[in-house]
Design an enzyme around this catalytic site. Sequence first.
Site, mmCIF file in Angstrom:
data_model
loop_
_atom_site.group_PDB
_atom_site.id
_atom_site.type_symbol
_atom_site.label_atom_id
_atom_site.label_comp_id
_atom_site.label_asym_id
_atom_site.label_seq_id
_atom_site.Cartn_x
_atom_site.Cartn_y
_atom_site.Cartn_z
ATOM 1 N N LYS A 80 24.370 59.834 85.054
ATOM 2 C CA LYS A 80 24.744 58.430 85.225
ATOM 3 C C LYS A 80 25.691 58.048 84.098
ATOM 4 O O LYS A 80 25.624 58.618 82.999
ATOM 5 C CB LYS A 80 23.485 57.551 85.166
ATOM 6 C CG LYS A 80 23.660 56.187 85.754
ATOM 7 C CD LYS A 80 23.418 56.159 87.246
ATOM 8 C CE LYS A 80 23.618 54.766 87.801
ATOM 9 N NZ LYS A 80 23.289 54.658 89.208
ATOM 10 N N GLY A 181 18.940 39.130 94.979
ATOM 11 C CA GLY A 181 20.275 39.681 94.765
ATOM 12 C C GLY A 181 20.967 40.026 96.063
ATOM 13 O O GLY A 181 20.573 40.958 96.763
ATOM 14 N N GLY A 183 24.231 41.008 96.552
ATOM 15 C CA GLY A 183 25.526 41.620 96.251
ATOM 16 C C GLY A 183 25.877 42.602 97.359
ATOM 17 O O GLY A 183 25.559 42.380 98.537
#
Length: 353
Positions: A80, A181, A183
């Site tokens: 990551k 959320g 998004g």
Amino acid sequence: MSVFDHPEFDHHEAIHFFDEPESGLRAIIAVHSTALGPGAGGCRRWTYANDGDAITDVLRLSRGMTYKNAVAGLPFGGGKAVILAGDKAAKSPALFRAFGRAVDSLGGAYVTAEDVGINVEDMRIAHEETPYVSGLPQSGSSAGGDPSPWTAYGVFLGIEAAARARLGAESLKGLRVAIQGVGNVGLNLCEHLVKAGAQVVVADVNRENLKKAAQIDGVTQVSPRDILFAEVDILAPCALGNILNAESISKISAKVIAGAANNQLSTEQDGRRLTERGILYAPDYVINAGGVISVAHEFLGQSSEQQVKTEVDRIPQRLSDIFRESAETGRPTNLIADELARRIVAEAAGRTA
Ligand code: NAD
């Protein structure tokens, strides 16, 4: 600050720090494991309170990617990247080219893609400097591009599986779902849920995103402070991680928690707290693997959207197996998933878990 003794270190193979004053790039790339293949996982751009928080985040996220890729049956390890956002690091083509060079310097040990705060255009620019990028625009019916619709689709299927296991519901019609959320993933999930007849309530700290969700028929809103504790059947966390802890868990009404956010549990023990309260938790990296399945197929090349769909369609069965084992043994779902992931990785590395 300690790194090797960091509670999230967990024998990471490598952690790389990048500081490029010209573009303002400050980034950390963590590679947790390459036992199954190159460490694959998205890049997050976020404002952290301090460097220590960024290190904790990247370590937790990269280990999560090892587990996610393993359970999804992908030939990739876990890695990551985080880009530290700040006044001196505004988004710019120079920033993403510098990030691309950073990724390239690892020679393929890490393959990047979009995560929170990163879009397809950012990745396209990084790709000018390195081949180790996925989540790029594709033509025709080839797999690839923005992974979030696949993540949302997999989460939707996972919610159906969890509702069946915990609520005995054969469909989501009439069930109340709270999405934290809205998004890229949350908005898409909202559309799937409304289409399936669920009653959806949402919250977001971003007004623009909230406005888009409010345009979907029947969707209602509550304040971000209240969304985790809404009187619903199912809670779908689709914002950031670390939201499930002793305090929040004691106040949750939902019987199912199934959402896209990575690292929803603050600590491993929070999985047990959920089990003790009778809340069925869909392990985050199992339910949200749709995006990485798309990204992996794109990176390996020559996959069609239909092949990606076939793979994402396997997510609910994986979850159902974990739910069944949890019901039979009383063990928390997160531990069952972690053990499965560790077994797969250990087998690939030729050792015992
Ligand atoms: P996004 O940045 O597009 O959406 C996140 C949304 O959450 C934003 O609208 C943001 O304003 C909102 N938010 C942040 N804090 C909030 C709060 N306290 N209360 C309510 N809303 C809040 O990110 P995304 O791509 O939709 O990803 C969402 C989550 O899913 C992240 O945790 C991400 O790591 C995870 N995830 C995403 C993908 C993918 O394909 N995009 C894949 C796997 C996991």
